[in-house]
Design an enzyme around this catalytic site. Structure first.
Site, PDB file in Angstrom:
ATOM      1  N   VAL A   1      -9.027   1.109  -6.611  1.00  0.00           N
ATOM      2  CA  VAL A   1      -9.487   0.979  -5.224  1.00  0.00           C
ATOM      3  C   VAL A   1      -9.935   2.362  -4.759  1.00  0.00           C
ATOM      4  CG1 VAL A   1      -8.904   0.038  -2.943  1.00  0.00           C
ATOM      5  CG2 VAL A   1      -7.701  -0.799  -4.968  1.00  0.00           C
TER       6      VAL A   1
ATOM      7  N   TYR B   1       0.881  -1.169   0.000  1.00  0.00           N
ATOM      8  CA  TYR B   1       0.000   0.000   0.000  1.00  0.00           C
ATOM      9  C   TYR B   1       0.914   1.213   0.000  1.00  0.00           C
ATOM     10  CZ  TYR B   1      -4.127   2.778   1.521  1.00  0.00           C
ATOM     11  OH  TYR B   1      -5.156   3.677   1.611  1.00  0.00           O
TER      12      TYR B   1
ATOM     13  N   LYS C   1      -1.356  -1.285  -4.221  1.00  0.00           N
ATOM     14  CA  LYS C   1      -2.371  -0.236  -4.294  1.00  0.00           C
ATOM     15  C   LYS C   1      -1.617   1.083  -4.206  1.00  0.00           C
ATOM     16  CE  LYS C   1      -6.013   2.325  -2.141  1.00  0.00           C
ATOM     17  NZ  LYS C   1      -6.604   2.801  -0.886  1.00  0.00           N
TER      18      LYS C   1
END
Length: 311
Positions: A213, A138, A166
């Protein structure tokens, strides 16, 4: 369930509905999950930034994962944030979210302490070696104050440490470097590159990203699923129009008065107010110490919904 490689499509970072006394509102969480699944999303990401994971106790985090897995586990991939300051704490989270049935974990770089890229690499390698499910990075420099370089991400992907990333960094050049590296290096086959942006999903997919996302997908999952489909079909004109409608909707995150609240209070408060106004959740409260939107600010959120056909 077995995680697709690469994971593709729209994977909303699921908001965490709370009761007025700041307990997890399980019935509202289930309604929200149903709202997202009915919207056609391709996976769910719990315990991310839009989930207010940083504000939740370990007990609350565990309850969120257990609730979502019990309700829709096996129907679509469920990713769970295992976000904490250092490797031992992250490994604690990994254990309970995988015990609860999460299909993958999502992990930031360490924070609070100052870390060298070699230590960040070691962090991810240790976590992957002890996780029974795939690990996603992330990239969230605004919160952890470290930018994951494209070189490090691709190295960890080639070594089988990371299943995907992400990217919420806002660094479009770095994002493109990861997309290109994942496409050109056979050793990185199956690596999933996901944008965390609400505003440039069409651009990211045009670059070759695998999915998105976006926190705003809590409010309008149909819109982001439609945008993803249009991009995959190559209908870029209609995709651009849909992206621009979503950009207009995203304006709701600015309704909060920045003289009395931070961006998190304004943005997450707007998402929850929108879900409340749409009848998905019972209460729009955010976790302490975030400041609540005023009645007038909630009314402004409603105007954004009405202007984009959602109310």
């Amino acid at each position: 369930m077995t995680l697709p490689a690469p994971l593709t499509g729209v994977v909303p970072p699921v908001c965490t509905p709370l009761t007025p006394d700041r307990e997890v509102d399980v019935p509202s969480l289930i309604r929200l999950v149903d709202h997202l699944v009915e919207g056609g999303v391709h996976g769910l990401f719990v315990l991310g930034s839009s989930s207010e994971a940083a504000y939740l106790t370990d007990r609350h985090r565990r309850l969120v994962v257990e609730t979502v897995v019990a309700h829709v586990g096996g129907q679509l991939p469920i990713l769970a944030g295992a976000i904490d300051m250092t490797t031992p704490r992250v490994l604690d989270h990994v254990r309970y979210v995988t015990d609860a049935g999460a299909d993958a974990v999502v992990v930031t770089a360490p924070f609070y302490t100052r870390t060298h890229p070699a230590e960040i690499s070691r962090h991810y390698r240790l976590i992957a070696s002890r996780s029974s499910v795939p690990v996603f990075a992330y990239d969230l420099p605004v919160s952890v104050h470290t930018k994951l370089s494209a070189e490090l991400v691709l190295e960890l992907a080639a070594d089988g440490v990371l299943a995907g990333v992400k990217d919420s960094s806002g660094d479009e050049g770095g994002f493109r470097a990861v997309v290109m590296g994942a496409r050109m290096d056979p050793a990185v086959s199956g690596f999933s590159v996901l944008t965390g942006s609400e505003l440039v999903v069409d651009t990211a997919l045009a670059m070759g990203a695998d999915g998105a996302v976006p926190g705003l997908a809590n409010v309008d999952p149909h819109g982001y699923v439609r945008l993803h489909r249009l991009c995959r079909e190559g209908d870029w004109e209609r995709a651009r129009a849909e992206q621009e409608r979503l950009c207009a909707l995203f304006g709701m995150v600015h309704v909060g008065d920045r003289a009395r609240m931070g961006g998190s209070s304004s943005g997450l408060g707007a998402f929850k107010a929108a879900l409340y106004l749409r009848g998905v959740i019972a209460c729009p409260v955010t976790a302490e110490p975030q400041v609540a939107l005023s009645a007038g600010e909630v009314e402004r959120v409603g105007k954004f919904l009405a202007a984009t056909g959602l109310l």
